[in-house]
Design a protein around this motif. Structure first.
Motif, PDB file in Angstrom:
ATOM      1  N   GLU A 178     -19.340 -15.035  37.230  1.00 54.27           N
ATOM      2  CA  GLU A 178     -18.988 -15.689  35.966  1.00 54.27           C
ATOM      3  C   GLU A 178     -19.274 -14.726  34.819  1.00 54.27           C
ATOM      4  N   ARG A 179     -18.241 -13.987  34.444  1.00 56.19           N
ATOM      5  CA  ARG A 179     -18.351 -12.987  33.385  1.00 56.19           C
ATOM      6  C   ARG A 179     -17.130 -13.091  32.469  1.00 56.19           C
ATOM      7  N   GLU A 180     -17.320 -12.721  31.211  1.00 54.87           N
ATOM      8  CA  GLU A 180     -16.205 -12.750  30.259  1.00 54.87           C
ATOM      9  C   GLU A 180     -15.051 -11.866  30.737  1.00 54.87           C
ATOM     10  N   ARG A 181     -15.387 -10.749  31.390  1.00 51.41           N
ATOM     11  CA  ARG A 181     -14.346  -9.819  31.838  1.00 51.41           C
ATOM     12  C   ARG A 181     -13.472 -10.411  32.945  1.00 51.41           C
ATOM     13  N   HIS A 182     -13.903 -11.527  33.537  1.00 50.17           N
ATOM     14  CA  HIS A 182     -13.144 -12.139  34.622  1.00 50.17           C
ATOM     15  C   HIS A 182     -12.345 -13.365  34.172  1.00 50.17           C
ATOM     16  N   GLU A 183     -12.296 -13.622  32.883  1.00 50.59           N
ATOM     17  CA  GLU A 183     -11.616 -14.827  32.404  1.00 50.59           C
ATOM     18  C   GLU A 183     -10.137 -14.828  32.778  1.00 50.59           C
ATOM     19  N   GLU A 184      -9.463 -13.673  32.635  1.00 50.70           N
ATOM     20  CA  GLU A 184      -8.037 -13.601  32.989  1.00 50.70           C
ATOM     21  C   GLU A 184      -7.842 -13.763  34.496  1.00 50.70           C
ATOM     22  N   SER A 200     -23.441 -16.878  38.993  1.00 41.55           N
ATOM     23  CA  SER A 200     -24.123 -16.207  37.886  1.00 41.55           C
ATOM     24  C   SER A 200     -24.528 -14.785  38.256  1.00 41.55           C
TER      25      SER A 200
END
Length: 334
Positions: A178-184, A200
């Motif tokens: 769960e990381r911002e870089r994985h949102e797409e 996490s």
């Protein structure tokens, strides 16, 4: 009269050489027991420090001439288990990859899947990965070779995997940090119809989960630490899964440094196969600190015993052994 061995007994059940799995289990057990004292106390650095110290001491009993290729960092950054450090009490030359506590935050917060990890290979067989990010994709065993491709879109990979598993994409579960870089990545996976499990921390255990029948994870994708990628690759080799990786660089200096670290025949920017990351005969061992999909955590069944749960894997034979051990101790001396 000596009974003849049945001709149908698989070759891996005959004595083919010394199995170092038990020696490695003692190393990961020591680190797990030491770090477990910090479970739930909110201090990830103390938990990691305890694991590092215990693991380094335990290596003194292992009959190898080992060199740490994946460790706690450079010599000037880590007091022990640093890259290039020699471990073992003498024996064959081996590469050592370690994560004394994979999931320091998980341990500190008493969350699932904190483990202690060691992998071992012949000298020169592990990718000497720098401490940068690596893009990863992994699936479990029993699938057509090349069923997923790190250069394909996540939608294409999910469609290919669903076809191989003879199911709908909606039946698949993708696991990612769960990381911002994985949102797409997450959005595209859900758009394709897959379900997503977000973690996490702890992507070594997450990659391994793709090979565990009861984990509910079909595919792992996303970026995480490159050292953890090598450790995961060692386990995937032993479990006959599939995995690809690609080192992610922030600048030219990182590329230049990596060229000096890895094999000269490898382009540091290329997609890495499983054997680019972990080649030759490989041992993998892990012990649970907190309970998770792969292992149970440290338990205290009585005042005088600590119970550990470990897994030992060997790529050469494909053997996977789970071991439950009761460690006697005097509580008055702790």
């Amino acid at each position: 009269m000596t009974a003849k061995q049945p001709h149908h007994v698989p070759h891996e059940y005959r004595v083919t050489g010394r199995n170092l799995g038990l020696d490695l289990a003692r190393v990961t057990e020591a680190a797990a027991i030491a770090s477990a004292r910090w479970t739930g106390r909110g201090d990830k650095n103390a938990a990691d420090g305890a694991a590092v110290e215990a693991m380094r001491k335990a290596f003194d009993t292992v009959a190898i001439d080992g060199t740490v290729t994946i460790g706690e960092g450079e010599m000037d950054e880590a007091p022990m288990l640093y890259i290039g450090e020699k471990v073992g009490c003498g024996g064959p030359e081996m590469d050592i990859a370690v994560d004394p506590l994979e999931g320091t935050n998980l341990c500190a917060r008493s969350l699932p899947n904190a483990i202690t990890v060691v992998a071992l290979a012949q000298k020169g067989c592990f990718l000497h990965a720098p401490d940068i990010y690596m893009q990863k994709i992994a699936v479990g065993p029993g699938l057509p070779e090349g069923v997923v491709d790190i250069d394909a879109s996540i939608g294409q990979n999910l469609a290919s995997l669903a076809q191989a598993k003879k199911c709908d994409v909606s039946d698949l579960v993708l696991c990612a940090l769960e990381r911002e870089r994985h949102e797409e990545l997450v959005a595209k996976a859900r758009e394709a119809g897959a379900r997503v499990r977000l973690l996490s921390d702890g992507d070594v255990a997450a990659v391994i989960a793709t090979c565990l029948p009861g984990s509910g994870v079909d595919i792992y994708a996303g970026s995480g630490g490159a050292p953890e990628g090598v450790l995961a690759a060692a386990a995937i080799r032993c479990m006959n899964g599939q995995m690809q990786g690609r080192l992610l660089f922030e600048n030219e200096a990182q590329i230049t440094r990596t060229r000096r670290m890895i094999r000269p025949d490898l382009d540091p920017t290329q997609a890495l196969s499983l054997t680019d990351m972990a080649a030759g005969p490989v041992f993998f061992c892990a012990t649970g600190v907190t309970a998770g999909d792969l292992l149970r955590g440290i338990e205290y069944p009585s005042d005088n015993y600590i119970r550990t749960h470990s897994v030992m894997m060997r790529s050469e034979s494909g053997t996977i052994r789970y071991m439950e051990t009761y460690h006697h101790f005097d509580p008055h001396k702790v």
